[in-house]
Design an enzyme around this catalytic site. Structure first.
Site, PDB file in Angstrom:
ATOM      1  N   HIS A  70      47.063  42.466  47.961  1.00 29.50           N
ATOM      2  CA  HIS A  70      47.058  43.924  48.017  1.00 29.50           C
ATOM      3  C   HIS A  70      46.053  44.403  49.067  1.00 29.50           C
ATOM      4  O   HIS A  70      44.903  43.969  49.074  1.00 29.50           O
ATOM      5  CB  HIS A  70      46.670  44.517  46.660  1.00 29.50           C
ATOM      6  CG  HIS A  70      47.458  43.967  45.508  1.00 29.50           C
ATOM      7  ND1 HIS A  70      46.946  43.855  44.240  1.00 29.50           N
ATOM      8  CD2 HIS A  70      48.733  43.503  45.430  1.00 29.50           C
ATOM      9  CE1 HIS A  70      47.865  43.352  43.426  1.00 29.50           C
ATOM     10  NE2 HIS A  70      48.957  43.122  44.124  1.00 29.50           N
ATOM     11  N   TYR A 133      34.935  44.338  41.141  1.00 24.76           N
ATOM     12  CA  TYR A 133      34.922  44.900  42.493  1.00 24.76           C
ATOM     13  C   TYR A 133      34.495  46.362  42.478  1.00 24.76           C
ATOM     14  O   TYR A 133      34.915  47.147  41.634  1.00 24.76           O
ATOM     15  CB  TYR A 133      36.263  44.730  43.202  1.00 24.76           C
ATOM     16  CG  TYR A 133      37.498  45.107  42.435  1.00 24.76           C
ATOM     17  CD1 TYR A 133      38.170  46.295  42.698  1.00 24.76           C
ATOM     18  CD2 TYR A 133      38.029  44.252  41.457  1.00 24.76           C
ATOM     19  CE1 TYR A 133      39.327  46.635  42.011  1.00 24.76           C
ATOM     20  CE2 TYR A 133      39.183  44.583  40.759  1.00 24.76           C
ATOM     21  CZ  TYR A 133      39.819  45.774  41.048  1.00 24.76           C
ATOM     22  OH  TYR A 133      40.956  46.124  40.361  1.00 24.76           O
TER      23      TYR A 133
END
Length: 467
Positions: A70, A133
Site C-alpha cells: 500500500h 506506525y
C-alpha cells in the site's frame, strides 16, 4: 531476537527518502524499554521532522501474516513493538525510482521511515507481532492511493515464506501488477496571485503541469474564513504567495489602509497557519519598503525593519508572521518590472510620444525583473537552500529612477538628456491625494542569495532584453 545496546542511527536505503533506523533498546531479565519516537533526537540524527498526527497498531496472531503493498499520500514511521517482520518497500512515486525495491527485517531495535508514495508491506516472522506506525495525516477518502500486488513478477520480492502458504486478504490479492499501477504524483505547488506580474512569470517558469496550480483572487480569497478548509492541504508541498496590495499611495487612505492590511497581513496569516499545520513550504514576497532608506550602504537580510508608510508597515507585519512558519522563504525585492503597466513601459511610451519627463533622482536602488524573482524562487526550492529571508534584485551598480529613465530613452533610440531629474518632494508637489513616504535607499545586498549559487542577472542587461 531483539538486539540491545545499539546507538541511534539513520541510514539511507536504495529508495530515495526511505531511511532505516537503528534504535537503542534497553533490556534486562524483566523485559525491555525503548524510545519508539523521540522527535528531538531523531531529527538530529537525520530523520525528517515530518509532524505525525496519528499512531496506529496492527496486531498479527500467526507467523506468515502478510499485508500490502500500500502506498498512501503521507509519510510513515514504522516500527515493531513485539515480534519480528520481513518488510518490503516499493517506490510507487512518479519519477526515475518508480518500481525500486528495498527489503529488511524489523524488530523492536530497528525502524524505518517511509516517505509519501512508497509502498509498504510486511510478513510476520514470529507469532503475536505488533506492527506500529506513526503517520502525518488523517485518513481521508479523497486522498490518492496506489497499490501493488504482493506477487508482482517485476519487483520479484523474495518473501521468506511463500505467498501460497500464508494468510493474505482477498483485497491484497486483487491489487494490480506494476505495469498497471497508478503512480503517486508529487506534492503540488500552489501559486497565489497568478494574474499579477510575478504570478505570470511563475507560470512561465513552471508551466501548466499537473504538479502546479495557479489561483487568482477569484479562486482564493485569503480573507474568507472558509479558505482554510477549501483544499486538502496535505497534497501540497509548496505555496508561493505572489498576491499583495501594492498601491503604496492609496494605502495611505482609510479604504486603502483596510485593503492593504487585509491582503498583506490577514492573508499572510491565513497562509502561515495552513503551511504550519500541514508541513508546507511557504514562499512569501516582500519589499524594500520595510526599511526607511536611511542606511548608508546596502540593506542585508539581518537589518531591522523600519517602515515609513502603511504599505511598508503591512509588508513588515506579513514578514514577521511568515517567519514563524517552520519552512519558509521570504523574498525581499525592489522596483519590480514585469508584464503589464510599470515604470519601464511608461518611460518607453513617453519617449515614443515625444514627452520629456521629470523623474525622481533622490531615490536609489536596482530594478528587479519578475523573471529573475521567479528564477530565484525556483532555485531556492530546488536546491533546498536554508529557510529564511533572501534579498533578490537585479545585479549591478545601483541607480536613481531618473538615471534608469535615461537608460530606457537611450535603449529605445532617444536622447537620454530629455529626462530631467527632480527631488521626490518637487515631483509630488502638485499631488492632490495622499503620497506615501518612500525610502531614499532601496539597495539590497545580494550576498546571501549568491552564496546559494544563484547569480542575479545584471539589471541593465535585463532591461535591454525586456525592451
Amino acid at each position: 531476537m531483539t538486539e540491545f545496546g545499539k546507538s541511534l542511527a539513520m541510514t539511507e536505503t536504495t529508495i530515495p527518502g526511505l531511511l532505516i533506523a537503528e534504535l537503542p533498546v534497553h533490556g534486562d531479565s524483566r523485559g525491555w524499554f525503548k524510545e519508539n519516537w523521540q522527535r528531538e533526537k531523531m531529527v538530529a540524527a537525520g530523520l525528517p521532522d515530518f509532524g505525525p498526527v496519528q499512531n496506529n497498531v496492527s496486531f498479527n496472531d500467526a507467523v506468515g501474516t502478510t499485508r500490502g503493498i500500500h502506498a498512501e499520500p503521507w509519510d510513515k514511521w514504522v516500527s515493531v513493538a513485539t515480534g519480528r517482520i520481513f518488510g518490503a518497500w516499493v517506490d510507487l512515486r512518479e519519477g526515475p525510482s518508480f518500481g525500486a525495491v528495498f527489503t529488511a527485517e524489523l524488530d523492536p531495535s530497528r525502524a524505518i521511515f517511509v516517505p509519501r508514495g512508497v509502498g509498504n508491506s510486511y510478513q510476520t516472522l514470529e507469532p503475536d507481532t505488533a506492527y506500529t506506525y506513526l503517520v502525518n495525516d488523517h485518513w481521508s477518502p479523497d486522498a490518492e492511493y496506489s497499490f501493488l500486488n504482493l506477487a508482482d513478477e517485476t519487483t520479484a520480492i523474495d518473501w521468506p515464506i511463500p505467498l501460497s502458504e500464508v494468510e493474505i486478504s482477498a483485497k491484497d490479492l486483487a491489487h494490480p501488477r506494476l505495469a498497471d499501477v497508478t503512480p503517486i504524483p508529487p506534492k503540488k505547488t500552489l501559486v497565489i496571485g497568478a494574474n499579477g506580474q510575478l504570478g505570470r512569470a511563475l507560470r512561465d517558469a513552471y508551466g501548466d503541469g499537473q504538479a502546479f496550480e495557479y489561483a487568482t483572487r477569484d479562486d482564493i480569497d485569503l480573507a474568507d474564513p472558509d479558505f482554510v478548509g477549501a483544499r486538502r492541504w496535505r497534497d501540497y508541498g509548496t505555496i508561493i504567495n505572489a498576491a499583495a496590495y501594492t498601491a503604496v499611495d492609496l494605502a495611505e487612505t482609510p479604504e486603502g489602509r483596510e485593503h492593504a492590511w487585509a491582503a498583506n497581513v490577514t492573508g499572510a496569516a491565513a497562509l502561515a497557519r495552513i503551511a504550519t499545520a500541514n508541513g508546507i513550504t511557504l514562499v512569501h514576497v516582500s519589499s524594500d519598503y520595510v526599511f526607511d532608506g536611511t542606511k548608508q550602504g546596502e540593506y542585508s537580510e539581518d537589518d531591522q525593519v523600519r517602515p515609513l508608510g502603511v504599505y511598508g508597515q503591512t509588508k513588515a507585519a506579513g514578514d514577521a508572521i511568515v517567519s514563524t512558519v517552520p519552512q519558509h522563504y521570504i523574498i525581499r525585492t525592489s522596483w519590480v518590472i514585469g508584464e503589464g503597466k510599470n515604470f519601464v513601459r511608461t518611460m518607453a511610451s513617453l519617449a515614443e510620444r515625444g514627452v520629456d519627463p521629470k523623474v525622481v533622482d533622490d531615490q536609489t536602488g536596482r530594478l528587479t525583473f519578475t523573471t529573475d524573482i521567479a528564477a530565484a524562487i525556483r532555485h531556492l526550492l530546488e536546491t533546498r537552500s536554508p529557510f529564511g529571508i533572501y534579498n533578490v534584485t537585479g545585479a549591478g551598480e545601483p541607480m536613481t529612477w531618473a538615471a534608469l529613465a535615461a537608460e530606457v530613452f537611450a535603449a529605445t533610440g532617444h536622447d537620454r538628456s530629455r529626462v530631467t531629474g527632480v527631488s521626490t518632494s518637487d515631483y509630488f508637489a502638485s499631488a492632490t491625494g495622499p503620497v506615501a513616504p518612500r525610502p531614499e535607499n532601496s539597495v539590497l545586498s545580494l550576498q546571501k542569495i549568491e552564496a546559494t549559487g544563484f547569480v542575479p542577472a545584471p539589471m541593465l542587461e535585463s532591461l535591454a532584453l525586456y525592451l
